[in-house]
Design a protein around this motif. Structure first.
Motif, mmCIF file in Angstrom:
data_model
loop_
_atom_site.group_PDB
_atom_site.id
_atom_site.type_symbol
_atom_site.label_atom_id
_atom_site.label_comp_id
_atom_site.label_asym_id
_atom_site.label_seq_id
_atom_site.Cartn_x
_atom_site.Cartn_y
_atom_site.Cartn_z
ATOM 1 N N ILE A 19 0.834 -1.205 0.000
ATOM 2 C CA ILE A 19 0.000 0.000 0.000
ATOM 3 C C ILE A 19 0.866 1.252 0.000
ATOM 4 C CG2 ILE A 19 -1.756 1.286 1.285
ATOM 5 C CD1 ILE A 19 -2.798 -1.400 2.331
ATOM 6 N N VAL A 20 1.973 1.224 0.763
ATOM 7 C CA VAL A 20 2.897 2.363 0.777
ATOM 8 C C VAL A 20 3.505 2.574 -0.608
ATOM 9 C CG1 VAL A 20 5.073 3.220 1.721
ATOM 10 C CG2 VAL A 20 3.403 2.125 3.234
ATOM 11 N N LEU A 21 3.887 1.497 -1.271
ATOM 12 C CA LEU A 21 4.436 1.606 -2.621
ATOM 13 C C LEU A 21 3.387 2.125 -3.600
ATOM 14 C CD1 LEU A 21 6.559 -1.676 -2.759
ATOM 15 C CD2 LEU A 21 7.438 0.670 -2.779
ATOM 16 N N LEU A 22 2.139 1.722 -3.408
ATOM 17 C CA LEU A 22 1.057 2.239 -4.252
ATOM 18 C C LEU A 22 0.931 3.753 -4.090
ATOM 19 C CD1 LEU A 22 -1.308 1.287 -6.156
ATOM 20 C CD2 LEU A 22 -2.761 1.358 -4.129
ATOM 21 N N ALA A 23 1.069 4.231 -2.850
ATOM 22 C CA ALA A 23 1.020 5.673 -2.603
ATOM 23 C C ALA A 23 2.197 6.384 -3.279
ATOM 24 C CB ALA A 23 1.022 5.941 -1.102
ATOM 25 N N TRP A 24 3.383 5.752 -3.267
ATOM 26 C CA TRP A 24 4.533 6.350 -3.940
ATOM 27 C C TRP A 24 4.331 6.407 -5.447
ATOM 28 C CZ3 TRP A 24 8.027 9.469 -2.317
ATOM 29 C CH2 TRP A 24 8.425 9.454 -0.983
ATOM 30 N N GLN A 25 3.634 5.417 -5.997
ATOM 31 C CA GLN A 25 3.265 5.521 -7.416
ATOM 32 C C GLN A 25 2.416 6.770 -7.658
ATOM 33 O OE1 GLN A 25 1.320 1.958 -8.892
ATOM 34 N NE2 GLN A 25 3.238 1.196 -9.723
ATOM 35 N N GLY A 26 1.508 7.046 -6.737
ATOM 36 C CA GLY A 26 0.693 8.248 -6.850
ATOM 37 C C GLY A 26 1.528 9.518 -6.797
ATOM 38 N N VAL A 27 2.571 9.532 -5.963
ATOM 39 C CA VAL A 27 3.467 10.687 -5.891
ATOM 40 C C VAL A 27 4.160 10.911 -7.231
ATOM 41 C CG1 VAL A 27 5.560 11.590 -4.818
ATOM 42 C CG2 VAL A 27 3.829 10.476 -3.404
ATOM 43 N N VAL A 28 4.659 9.828 -7.832
ATOM 44 C CA VAL A 28 5.334 9.938 -9.130
ATOM 45 C C VAL A 28 4.361 10.411 -10.206
ATOM 46 C CG1 VAL A 28 6.533 8.652 -10.938
ATOM 47 C CG2 VAL A 28 7.061 8.208 -8.540
ATOM 48 N N LEU A 29 3.145 9.891 -10.198
ATOM 49 C CA LEU A 29 2.147 10.305 -11.189
ATOM 50 C C LEU A 29 1.788 11.772 -11.014
ATOM 51 C CD1 LEU A 29 -0.268 7.213 -11.215
ATOM 52 C CD2 LEU A 29 1.341 7.898 -12.989
ATOM 53 N N THR A 30 1.670 12.224 -9.768
ATOM 54 C CA THR A 30 1.380 13.635 -9.517
ATOM 55 C C THR A 30 2.496 14.521 -10.052
ATOM 56 O OG1 THR A 30 0.131 13.072 -7.515
ATOM 57 C CG2 THR A 30 0.887 15.337 -7.734
ATOM 58 N N ALA A 31 3.749 14.149 -9.758
ATOM 59 C CA ALA A 31 4.890 14.944 -10.209
ATOM 60 C C ALA A 31 4.986 14.964 -11.733
ATOM 61 C CB ALA A 31 6.179 14.388 -9.607
ATOM 62 N N LEU A 46 -9.017 -0.711 5.746
ATOM 63 C CA LEU A 46 -9.590 -1.999 5.384
ATOM 64 C C LEU A 46 -8.702 -3.139 5.855
ATOM 65 C CD1 LEU A 46 -11.847 -3.475 3.796
ATOM 66 C CD2 LEU A 46 -10.432 -3.248 1.757
ATOM 67 N N MET A 47 -7.399 -2.977 5.703
ATOM 68 C CA MET A 47 -6.458 -4.003 6.118
ATOM 69 C C MET A 47 -6.513 -4.208 7.630
ATOM 70 S SD MET A 47 -2.338 -4.080 5.546
ATOM 71 C CE MET A 47 -2.137 -2.873 6.853
ATOM 72 N N ARG A 48 -6.561 -3.097 8.388
ATOM 73 C CA ARG A 48 -6.619 -3.219 9.847
ATOM 74 C C ARG A 48 -7.933 -3.834 10.309
ATOM 75 N NH1 ARG A 48 -3.802 1.871 9.721
ATOM 76 N NH2 ARG A 48 -5.787 2.977 9.782
ATOM 77 N N ARG A 49 -9.037 -3.450 9.675
ATOM 78 C CA ARG A 49 -10.340 -3.994 10.071
ATOM 79 C C ARG A 49 -10.440 -5.485 9.776
ATOM 80 N NH1 ARG A 49 -14.668 -0.408 10.423
ATOM 81 N NH2 ARG A 49 -15.874 -2.297 10.939
ATOM 82 N N LEU A 50 -9.787 -5.919 8.699
ATOM 83 C CA LEU A 50 -9.822 -7.335 8.336
ATOM 84 C C LEU A 50 -8.744 -8.138 9.049
ATOM 85 C CD1 LEU A 50 -10.420 -6.992 4.490
ATOM 86 C CD2 LEU A 50 -12.041 -7.899 6.157
#
Length: 221
Positions: free
Chosen positions: A35-47, A83-87
């Motif tokens: 999930i953290v890596l997915l967020a970093w993909q979002g950072v790259v896409l934003t930039a 979602l991960m924590r709840r599951l």
């Protein structure tokens, strides 16, 4: 505004970073780190979107970059973490094959993606035309991650990573999609994640597992 050559080089660096993140996701075992890596993909896409907006003088891409930042960097990872924590799925998510084999297959897919994109890239006129092969490679690597995993949540992460590749491909070929389409896709993704979350809770309650192999075994029984 940065010079065109400098902007192109920066876009290539960002594209390479996106590809490296995709390989890191392919080799990652922990769902939280995925999930953290997915967020970093979002950072790259934003930039990258912001850089294209500045270079090509396209004001609508500023809104696209802002939407990408909110949805892909903050909102989606936050929903997936909750979602991960709840599951209660803090454990590992081992791939079906060993990591070295998976990386070799991924490397083959990257070579295939570059060969497939070469004829299209040669005809494109955008400053991001050379990154189309990387965009296609990100899509294929995300698809490989979905095939190689047997946890339902990692399937959703792979789906979102594939959408990131499609988003990058759109920027590579057409300088992004119209804002109305981007808003529609963003809304569809949010609704899809919420629906997936509801299904996950129902599956966990009924079968006490989110392992796709166990669910297939139940179907066969």
């Amino acid at each position: 505004m940065p010079p065109l050559n400098l902007a192109t080089q920066l876009l290539h660096v960002l594209a390479a970073g996106l590809l490296m993140i995709s390989f890191a996701m392919l080799a990652q075992r922990r769902t939280r780190r995925l999930i953290v890596l997915l967020a970093w993909q979002g950072v790259v896409l934003t930039a990258s979107t912001l850089l294209v907006a500045i270079t090509a003088h396209l004001p609508h891409l500023y809104w696209s970059a802002a939407l990408t930042l909110i949805e892909k960097v903050f909102l989606m990872p936050w929903i997936l973490m909750r979602l991960m924590r709840r599951l209660g799925i803090e454990g590992d998510s081992d791939p079906l094959v060993n990591i070295p084999t998976l990386m070799l297959v991924g490397l083959g897919l990257v070579i295939f993606a570059f060969g497939l994109a070469q004829p299209i890239s040669s005809l494109a006129t955008t400053v991001t035309r050379q990154t189309l092969g990387i965009a296609m490679a990100v899509i294929l690597l995300a698809f490989l991650m979905m095939i190689a995993r047997h946890k339902a949540v990692t399937q959703v992460i792979g789906f979102l990573a594939m959408e990131n590749g499609l988003f990058f491909a759109a920027n590579s070929t057409t300088y992004g999609m119209p804002m109305v389409i981007e808003l529609g896709i963003a809304l569809d993704l949010l609704v899809g994640v919420f629906i997936f979350g509801i299904f996950f809770f129902q599956i966990r309650e009924q079968f006490d597992s989110l392992d796709l192999h166990q669910l297939e075994a139940l179907k066969e029984d």
